[in-house]
Design a protein around this motif. Structure first.
Motif, mmCIF file in Angstrom:
data_model
loop_
_atom_site.group_PDB
_atom_site.id
_atom_site.type_symbol
_atom_site.label_atom_id
_atom_site.label_comp_id
_atom_site.label_asym_id
_atom_site.label_seq_id
_atom_site.Cartn_x
_atom_site.Cartn_y
_atom_site.Cartn_z
ATOM 1 N N ALA A 1 18.242 79.674 12.418
ATOM 2 C CA ALA A 1 19.121 79.682 13.549
ATOM 3 C C ALA A 1 19.749 78.433 13.224
ATOM 4 C CB ALA A 1 18.091 79.569 14.629
ATOM 5 N N TYR B 1 20.784 83.776 13.893
ATOM 6 C CA TYR B 1 20.887 83.402 15.346
ATOM 7 C C TYR B 1 21.820 82.060 15.756
ATOM 8 C CZ TYR B 1 20.111 82.903 20.500
ATOM 9 O OH TYR B 1 20.332 82.698 21.871
ATOM 10 N N THR C 1 22.647 79.281 18.661
ATOM 11 C CA THR C 1 22.230 79.067 20.100
ATOM 12 C C THR C 1 23.378 78.783 20.579
ATOM 13 O OG1 THR C 1 21.858 76.645 19.581
ATOM 14 C CG2 THR C 1 19.970 77.920 19.319
ATOM 15 N N VAL D 1 15.483 78.386 21.044
ATOM 16 C CA VAL D 1 14.718 79.033 19.885
ATOM 17 C C VAL D 1 13.213 79.036 20.141
ATOM 18 C CG1 VAL D 1 14.045 78.811 17.722
ATOM 19 C CG2 VAL D 1 16.448 78.187 18.323
#
Ligand SMILES: [Mg+2]
Length: 181
Positions: A131, A146, A148, A160
């Motif tokens: 992330a 991913y 955020t 997360v």
């Protein structure tokens, strides 16, 4: 619903996560460092990030801090949150992760890592779930599973932590505990 945020493939990857590795500057903090006249550093941490970490650890996911810089503030914050393993002054995050995994008999598929700058990319490319914070460098945002919604030091880590617990189906239990379900 976590399925509205992540696809099934990613949820399956997150379910394997046993360890959350976090970069510090720009991830646990907003990236800004205040230095006083004596050269001592002051950093901004986020209380909601901290609680997310504590809840995650309560559900059996270990959290480790890995940072390229060195600061006593980081030791204090780690102690405050009950994080037992902190690696500072790390020049190669992939190399230290090899050691971390060997000590715990885990594999890269068991690690989630959150980063914000290009030095984090080699490890982000290897881990089971990667992330980037919303304000990460563009090249970092491009190579992760991913990105955020929140910025570093402003809720990204909390996001997360919640995502991991949701993907693992633990969030309902958290909700019951805090009576918001
Ligand atoms: Mg950083």
């Amino acid at each position: 619903m976590v399925s509205e945020i992540l696809d099934d493939k990613l949820i399956a990857k997150i379910r394997l996560i046993r360890l959350l590795v976090l970069d510090v500057d720009g991830v646990m903090t907003d990236g800004r460092i205040i230095m006083d006249y004596a050269g001592r550093e002051i950093k901004n941490f986020d209380v909601k990030d901290g609680h997310g970490i504590k809840v995650l650890m309560r559900y059996g996911i270990d959290v480790i801090l890995v940072t390229g810089r060195r600061s006593t503030v980081v030791e204090h914050r780690a102690r405050d949150l009950g994080i037992g393993e902190v690696h500072q002054g790390v020049t190669n995050k992939l190399e230290i992760s090899d050691t971390i995994l060997r000590n715990r008999s885990l594999n890269y598929e068991h690690i989630a890592f959150v980063g914000d700058d290009i030095v984090d990319i080699p490890l982000l490319r290897r881990v089971g779930f990667s992330a980037a914070v919303a304000d990460a460098a563009e090249d970092v945002r491009k190579c992760v599973d991913y990105v955020t919604i929140s910025k570093g030091g402003r809720g990204a880590v909390r996001e997360v932590c919640e995502l991991i617990l949701k993907a693992k189906g633990e969030w309902t239990d958290v909700a019951k505990r805090y009576e918001f379900l």
